[in-house]
Design a protein around this motif. Structure first.
Motif, PDB file in Angstrom:
ATOM      1  N   GLY A 183       0.579  -0.968  -0.065  1.00 33.06           N
ATOM      2  CA  GLY A 183      -0.174   0.041   0.023  1.00 33.06           C
ATOM      3  C   GLY A 183       0.742   1.324  -0.295  1.00 33.06           C
ATOM      4  O   GLY A 183       2.112   0.895   0.037  1.00 33.06           O
ATOM      5  N   CYS A 184       0.350   2.353   0.127  1.00 35.71           N
ATOM      6  CA  CYS A 184       0.609   3.714   0.079  1.00 35.71           C
ATOM      7  C   CYS A 184      -0.188   4.453   1.490  1.00 35.71           C
ATOM      8  O   CYS A 184      -0.149   3.863   2.616  1.00 35.71           O
ATOM      9  CB  CYS A 184       0.600   4.394  -1.167  1.00 35.71           C
ATOM     10  N   CYS A 187      -3.668   4.340   2.079  1.00 32.04           N
ATOM     11  CA  CYS A 187      -4.368   3.349   2.125  1.00 32.04           C
ATOM     12  C   CYS A 187      -3.576   1.796   3.326  1.00 32.04           C
ATOM     13  O   CYS A 187      -4.842   1.436   4.249  1.00 32.04           O
ATOM     14  CB  CYS A 187      -4.185   2.132   1.060  1.00 32.04           C
ATOM     15  N   CYS A 242      -6.041   1.003  -1.851  1.00 26.31           N
ATOM     16  CA  CYS A 242      -6.571   2.283  -2.112  1.00 26.31           C
ATOM     17  C   CYS A 242      -6.960   1.698  -4.084  1.00 26.31           C
ATOM     18  O   CYS A 242      -6.453   0.903  -4.346  1.00 26.31           O
ATOM     19  CB  CYS A 242      -5.988   3.468  -1.865  1.00 26.31           C
ATOM     20  N   CYS A 245      -3.151   1.634  -5.832  1.00 22.41           N
ATOM     21  CA  CYS A 245      -2.074   0.832  -5.042  1.00 22.41           C
ATOM     22  C   CYS A 245      -2.828  -0.516  -5.505  1.00 22.41           C
ATOM     23  O   CYS A 245      -1.881  -1.728  -6.278  1.00 22.41           O
ATOM     24  CB  CYS A 245      -2.455   0.442  -3.389  1.00 22.41           C
TER      25      CYS A 245
HETATM   26 ZN   LIG Z   1      -2.777   3.027  -1.216  1.00 21.81          ZN
END
Ligand SMILES: [Zn+2]
Ligand SMILES: [Zn+2]
Length: 430
Positions: A183-184, A187, A242, A245
């Motif tokens: 993720g990032c 998220c 998200c 991603c």
């Molecule tokens: Zn993300």
């Protein structure tokens, strides 16, 4: 008459002196057998890097670090594991700990990030304080990275493809890519919340309880049986990604399919990933374990020097590869022409003859420090030399040399001036 005093025998100490210079505890010397394998591993890596247009970079092993301990922990690195040296003016310098971090540091410090995405590879050691028993470890690393440019999943697929093809070239079988996303910034907090909620009332080990407070993602590294069972049922990140991603992962997988690479989306985290973002992967071989790891680390640049730099890197499990390749590697000098001499004149005449072979790029092995003919013949046979050249006393005087076919034992006398050509002819016809 003065009596003759008996000579006093000097006492010879048999206690060996302690070496004043020795390697640091745990720091291993790489001996010729292992170096040979390491060299061939590097040569295969350089070859594949050349094809895919990766340029070699060698970040300085000594860094002046202003990173706070708290930031090292964010990177998932215990600051106590970093070897620190005090410079003459009191500066604290650290020995390279993680080559992926050093690569990114060098990339930005030298302004390489201003010229768009760059493909770089390294072949370099790292140093760490192992901790518990005050031991130190030097490890060699071969890694590939595409740094700068956009957050484009084509780069993830290309890095995965490069290490996969390299492992294939090393004749490693049953390779499988395990892939996932971590993720990032958008998220990850949601997933963290779900994870904390899940573990809240469960009884994991003491160390994992600490991890839950500091870095809950690390809980997946725990070796404790009960924790492993708890992790198996924990929420998975794939359900919390998200849309950015999720699309990034989907696109990477599509590229892998185009490349016809075998992959498996694994539900849980993959190893040592604190500073990673989005795609993470490893290449495994059934029966041999993890052979390469990697992933994207778009936020790492911010932590180490304040620049956001999209980047994806992978590095090989060199220690494991050396172990696997040693089983199949050949001894030094195997298959070369072997030059045998008898007598001083022949020994002298061997020297210019070896140079003549070198100029014609024909590899020759000798054992000019060994006088016995039988020992030299034995060495030639152990090294599986196809041809042995025997320069005896008589031949040396007559400017001749014996060419012996090591398989049939048939010998022929040829003039020294023509021997290089004669050997070349024989090797070609084999
Ligand atoms: Zn993300
Ligand atoms: Zn645990």
């Amino acid at each position: 008459m003065t009596p003759i005093k008996p000579a006093i025998k000097k006492k010879i100490s048999v206690t060996p002196k302690k070496n004043k210079l020795s390697s640091a505890k745990g720091a291993k010397d790489i001996l010729p057998d292992e170096c040979r394998v390491l060299d061939s591993l590097h040569s295969a890596a350089a070859n594949i890097a050349g094809f895919y247009n990766f340029s070699r970079i060698e970040p300085a092993p000594l860094e002046s670090s202003e990173i706070e301990d708290a930031d090292w922990e964010t990177l998932g690195i215990d600051p106590k594991r970093i070897l620190t040296i005090k410079g003459s003016n009191g500066d604290l310098l650290s020995l390279r700990f993680d080559p992926a971090i050093s690569l990114l540091r060098s990339f930005t410090e030298n302004g390489l990030h201003k010229t768009g995405p760059q493909r770089l590879y390294y072949f370099t050691p790292s140093f760490k304080d192992v901790g518990e028993e005050a031991a130190y470890k030097t490890e060699y690393h071969i890694g590939f990275g595409i740094l700068g440019g956009n957050v484009d999943s084509i780069y993830d697929a290309q890095v995965i493809n490069t290490v996969y093809r390299l492992l294939g070239r090393l004749k490693l079988k049953d390779l499988m890519i395990h892939i996932n996303s971590v993720g990032c910034m958008v998220c990850r907090p949601n997933y963290k919340k779900r994870l904390l909620q899940y573990f809240k009332d469960l009884s994991c080990c003491k160390e994992c309880k600490r991890k839950l407070e500091k870095n809950p993602f690390r809980i997946f590294d725990c070796g404790d049986k009960e924790c492993i069972a708890l992790c198996a049922n924990a929420p998975i990140f794939l359900d919390s990604l998200c849309s950015n991603c999720s699309n990034h992962l989907k696109n990477t997988l599509e590229f892998l399919e185009e490349l016809k690479l075998p992959y498996m989306v694994v539900p849980q985290f993959i190893g040592d990933l604190d500073y990673r973002s989005r795609t993470v992967f490893k290449v495994v071989s059934e029966g041999s374990g993890d052979l390469a790891w990697g992933g994207r680390h778009d936020y790492l640049g911010e932590i180490i020097n304040g620049h956001t730099i999209p980047a994806v890197q992978s590095r090989l499990n060199v220690e494991k590869l050396i172990e696997l390749m040693r089983e199949t590697s050949t001894a030094s000098g195997k298959g070369r022409i072997f030059l045998i001499y008898v007598g001083d004149l022949a020994k002298r005449k061997s020297l210019p003859l070896i140079e003549e072979f070198r100029e014609k790029r024909l590899p020759v092995t000798e054992s000019l420090g060994e006088d016995s003919l039988s020992a030299q013949l034995q060495a030639a046979s152990q090294l599986e030399a196809p041809v042995a050249l025997i320069l005896g006393q008589k031949e040396a005087h007559e400017e001749n040399i014996i060419v012996r076919d090591m398989e049939t034992g048939i010998q022929e006398i040829v003039p020294i001036s023509k021997v290089v050509e004669e050997v070349r002819k024989r090797l070609r016809s084999n």
